[in-house]
Write a protein that holds these residues in place. Sequence first.
Motif, PDB file in Angstrom:
ATOM      1  N   GLN A 210      14.330  12.983 -13.963  1.00 53.33           N
ATOM      2  CA  GLN A 210      14.043  12.630 -15.354  1.00 53.33           C
ATOM      3  C   GLN A 210      12.594  12.924 -15.721  1.00 53.33           C
ATOM      4  O   GLN A 210      12.299  13.386 -16.828  1.00 53.33           O
ATOM      5  CB  GLN A 210      14.380  11.154 -15.607  1.00 53.33           C
ATOM      6  N   GLU A 211      11.692  12.674 -14.775  1.00 54.88           N
ATOM      7  CA  GLU A 211      10.279  12.971 -15.023  1.00 54.88           C
ATOM      8  C   GLU A 211      10.073  14.481 -15.206  1.00 54.88           C
ATOM      9  O   GLU A 211       9.379  14.926 -16.124  1.00 54.88           O
ATOM     10  CB  GLU A 211       9.429  12.461 -13.855  1.00 54.88           C
ATOM     11  N   TYR A 212      10.691  15.256 -14.328  1.00 52.55           N
ATOM     12  CA  TYR A 212      10.568  16.715 -14.437  1.00 52.55           C
ATOM     13  C   TYR A 212      11.159  17.211 -15.751  1.00 52.55           C
ATOM     14  O   TYR A 212      10.579  18.074 -16.416  1.00 52.55           O
ATOM     15  CB  TYR A 212      11.265  17.412 -13.269  1.00 52.55           C
ATOM     16  N   LEU A 213      12.318  16.668 -16.126  1.00 56.40           N
ATOM     17  CA  LEU A 213      12.978  17.106 -17.359  1.00 56.40           C
ATOM     18  C   LEU A 213      12.091  16.842 -18.576  1.00 56.40           C
ATOM     19  O   LEU A 213      11.955  17.706 -19.458  1.00 56.40           O
ATOM     20  CB  LEU A 213      14.316  16.386 -17.513  1.00 56.40           C
ATOM     21  N   LEU A 214      11.470  15.662 -18.632  1.00 57.43           N
ATOM     22  CA  LEU A 214      10.569  15.371 -19.749  1.00 57.43           C
ATOM     23  C   LEU A 214       9.377  16.323 -19.754  1.00 57.43           C
ATOM     24  O   LEU A 214       8.983  16.846 -20.796  1.00 57.43           O
ATOM     25  CB  LEU A 214      10.085  13.922 -19.665  1.00 57.43           C
ATOM     26  N   ARG A 215       8.803  16.542 -18.578  1.00 57.15           N
ATOM     27  CA  ARG A 215       7.657  17.452 -18.483  1.00 57.15           C
ATOM     28  C   ARG A 215       8.052  18.872 -18.902  1.00 57.15           C
ATOM     29  O   ARG A 215       7.286  19.568 -19.579  1.00 57.15           O
ATOM     30  CB  ARG A 215       7.109  17.461 -17.055  1.00 57.15           C
ATOM     31  N   ARG A 216       9.246  19.294 -18.484  1.00 54.48           N
ATOM     32  CA  ARG A 216       9.702  20.651 -18.831  1.00 54.48           C
ATOM     33  C   ARG A 216       9.905  20.780 -20.339  1.00 54.48           C
ATOM     34  O   ARG A 216       9.556  21.803 -20.942  1.00 54.48           O
ATOM     35  CB  ARG A 216      11.012  20.955 -18.092  1.00 54.48           C
ATOM     36  N   ARG A 217      10.459  19.747 -20.968  1.00 53.71           N
ATOM     37  CA  ARG A 217      10.648  19.778 -22.425  1.00 53.71           C
ATOM     38  C   ARG A 217       9.303  19.815 -23.146  1.00 53.71           C
ATOM     39  O   ARG A 217       9.118  20.564 -24.113  1.00 53.71           O
ATOM     40  CB  ARG A 217      11.454  18.557 -22.872  1.00 53.71           C
ATOM     41  N   VAL A 218       8.355  19.012 -22.679  1.00 52.53           N
ATOM     42  CA  VAL A 218       7.034  18.975 -23.317  1.00 52.53           C
ATOM     43  C   VAL A 218       6.309  20.305 -23.112  1.00 52.53           C
ATOM     44  O   VAL A 218       5.662  20.819 -24.041  1.00 52.53           O
ATOM     45  CB  VAL A 218       6.205  17.805 -22.761  1.00 52.53           C
ATOM     46  N   ALA A 219       6.418  20.886 -21.912  1.00 54.12           N
ATOM     47  CA  ALA A 219       5.772  22.176 -21.651  1.00 54.12           C
ATOM     48  C   ALA A 219       6.314  23.250 -22.587  1.00 54.12           C
ATOM     49  O   ALA A 219       5.563  24.064 -23.135  1.00 54.12           O
ATOM     50  CB  ALA A 219       5.988  22.584 -20.185  1.00 54.12           C
ATOM     51  N   GLU A 220       7.627  23.253 -22.790  1.00 60.61           N
ATOM     52  CA  GLU A 220       8.220  24.223 -23.712  1.00 60.61           C
ATOM     53  C   GLU A 220       7.757  23.958 -25.146  1.00 60.61           C
ATOM     54  O   GLU A 220       7.498  24.885 -25.912  1.00 60.61           O
ATOM     55  CB  GLU A 220       9.743  24.162 -23.623  1.00 60.61           C
ATOM     56  N   ALA A 221       7.645  22.672 -25.511  1.00 65.08           N
ATOM     57  CA  ALA A 221       7.173  22.319 -26.851  1.00 65.08           C
ATOM     58  C   ALA A 221       5.740  22.807 -27.071  1.00 65.08           C
ATOM     59  O   ALA A 221       5.412  23.335 -28.141  1.00 65.08           O
ATOM     60  CB  ALA A 221       7.254  20.808 -27.048  1.00 65.08           C
ATOM     61  N   MET A 222       4.890  22.642 -26.062  1.00 59.68           N
ATOM     62  CA  MET A 222       3.514  23.128 -26.173  1.00 59.68           C
ATOM     63  C   MET A 222       3.492  24.630 -26.411  1.00 59.68           C
ATOM     64  O   MET A 222       2.708  25.145 -27.219  1.00 59.68           O
ATOM     65  CB  MET A 222       2.742  22.783 -24.890  1.00 59.68           C
ATOM     66  N   HIS A 223       4.363  25.331 -25.705  1.00 58.11           N
ATOM     67  CA  HIS A 223       4.446  26.778 -25.850  1.00 58.11           C
ATOM     68  C   HIS A 223       4.886  27.141 -27.269  1.00 58.11           C
ATOM     69  O   HIS A 223       4.307  28.016 -27.906  1.00 58.11           O
ATOM     70  CB  HIS A 223       5.440  27.312 -24.824  1.00 58.11           C
ATOM     71  N   MET A 224       5.895  26.463 -27.786  1.00 59.27           N
ATOM     72  CA  MET A 224       6.426  26.775 -29.109  1.00 59.27           C
ATOM     73  C   MET A 224       5.465  26.391 -30.223  1.00 59.27           C
ATOM     74  O   MET A 224       5.431  27.036 -31.271  1.00 59.27           O
ATOM     75  CB  MET A 224       7.775  26.070 -29.305  1.00 59.27           C
ATOM     76  N   LEU A 225       4.682  25.326 -30.016  1.00 57.76           N
ATOM     77  CA  LEU A 225       3.756  24.887 -31.051  1.00 57.76           C
ATOM     78  C   LEU A 225       2.614  25.869 -31.286  1.00 57.76           C
ATOM     79  O   LEU A 225       1.895  25.750 -32.283  1.00 57.76           O
ATOM     80  CB  LEU A 225       3.192  23.501 -30.705  1.00 57.76           C
ATOM     81  N   LYS A 226       2.455  26.825 -30.397  1.00 58.73           N
ATOM     82  CA  LYS A 226       1.458  27.865 -30.607  1.00 58.73           C
ATOM     83  C   LYS A 226       1.961  28.936 -31.568  1.00 58.73           C
ATOM     84  O   LYS A 226       1.200  29.798 -31.983  1.00 58.73           O
ATOM     85  CB  LYS A 226       1.072  28.500 -29.267  1.00 58.73           C
ATOM     86  N   HIS A 227       3.260  28.900 -31.899  1.00 55.18           N
ATOM     87  CA  HIS A 227       3.827  29.859 -32.839  1.00 55.18           C
ATOM     88  C   HIS A 227       3.564  29.363 -34.261  1.00 55.18           C
ATOM     89  O   HIS A 227       4.020  28.279 -34.632  1.00 55.18           O
ATOM     90  CB  HIS A 227       5.335  29.994 -32.631  1.00 55.18           C
ATOM     91  N   PRO A 228       2.874  30.101 -35.068  1.00 58.68           N
ATOM     92  CA  PRO A 228       2.527  29.640 -36.425  1.00 58.68           C
ATOM     93  C   PRO A 228       3.730  29.299 -37.288  1.00 58.68           C
ATOM     94  O   PRO A 228       3.657  28.430 -38.149  1.00 58.68           O
ATOM     95  CB  PRO A 228       1.757  30.842 -37.013  1.00 58.68           C
ATOM     96  N   GLY A 229       4.869  29.951 -37.068  1.00 58.36           N
ATOM     97  CA  GLY A 229       6.021  29.721 -37.931  1.00 58.36           C
ATOM     98  C   GLY A 229       6.914  28.571 -37.520  1.00 58.36           C
ATOM     99  O   GLY A 229       7.897  28.282 -38.209  1.00 58.36           O
ATOM    100  N   ALA A 230       6.621  27.898 -36.418  1.00 52.97           N
ATOM    101  CA  ALA A 230       7.497  26.834 -35.918  1.00 52.97           C
ATOM    102  C   ALA A 230       7.045  25.473 -36.445  1.00 52.97           C
ATOM    103  O   ALA A 230       5.881  25.097 -36.308  1.00 52.97           O
ATOM    104  CB  ALA A 230       7.497  26.831 -34.396  1.00 52.97           C
TER     105      ALA A 230
END
Length: 293
Positions: A210-230
């Motif tokens: 569960q800890e890894y899953l949360l971290r993986r979701r947050v890591a992907e969110a950080m990546h996507m938040l760098k996209h100006p259109g998201a």
Amino acid sequence: MESGGAVLIVERALGNNNDRKHIDALRENGYTVNTIARGTNPVPMMSELNPVAACFQYDYPDLPGLADLQNAKQRVPSVPILMITQAHSEALAVWAFRTRVWDYFVEPVDINRFLAVVEVLAAVRQADARTPGRKERGVASAPYRIPAEARVRPPDTPSTAQTRALENALSFIDRHLHEKIAQADVASICGLSPFQFSRAFKRHFGTTFQEYLLRRRVAEAMHMLKHPGASITDVCYNVGFRDLSYFTRIFHRYVGEPPREYRERAKISANGKPPELPDPEQVLSLPMRNPKH
């Protein structure tokens, strides 16, 4: 259908059994697909076409194939790189994101997520075209060494059944990150009981599932938040959260600031004034922060 732009498929598979459905989906959605055969340097075509993305496709990544990706990112940093691999390991995923791969997919490719990423990149490309003189984002001058463990071996290489099962778990998470993921379901897919899976996962990765899953979701969110259109709401749902306030709280817990502030700092970084912005893959290994709310 109006063309959505060009996408390069850089073939780096050792065999001929890669998934092709995502390529068909690109064409069906109006993208022009150009293929670069294994053994051909992709840099000249990347420079000439300036595509929406260059998609490096592997079955079992080897040293020359990974070196090609690394070289292409250094030589043509303005072209986003997507990586698709049949075989997966944690070390390979970490290396990919440190090399500034835009996104990482494990076969069978989630077509909806793949098309969503390409659509965002096409929108970014169009925005750049409307803003003459916008500074392109570069990459670190010193490339990350390709670790031996990132060169994923074919299936006939000896390894334990439990290690293979846990690698399947990581692959399943990557393919279904936007969905609800139950630990019991992943354990069943791996051929383990929930108790066996929980103990094996913690022993192998040093953290709970569960800890890894949360971290993986947050890591992907950080990546996507760098996209100006998201938008933040879109990112929340695309990485598997179903409640915006919960997503904001969890993001703050691991990153140390809410998604909105992180996105604003990412914009500043993209404009050439880099603040101390953590990389997405760091969330998978850094100790959890406990900010005061």
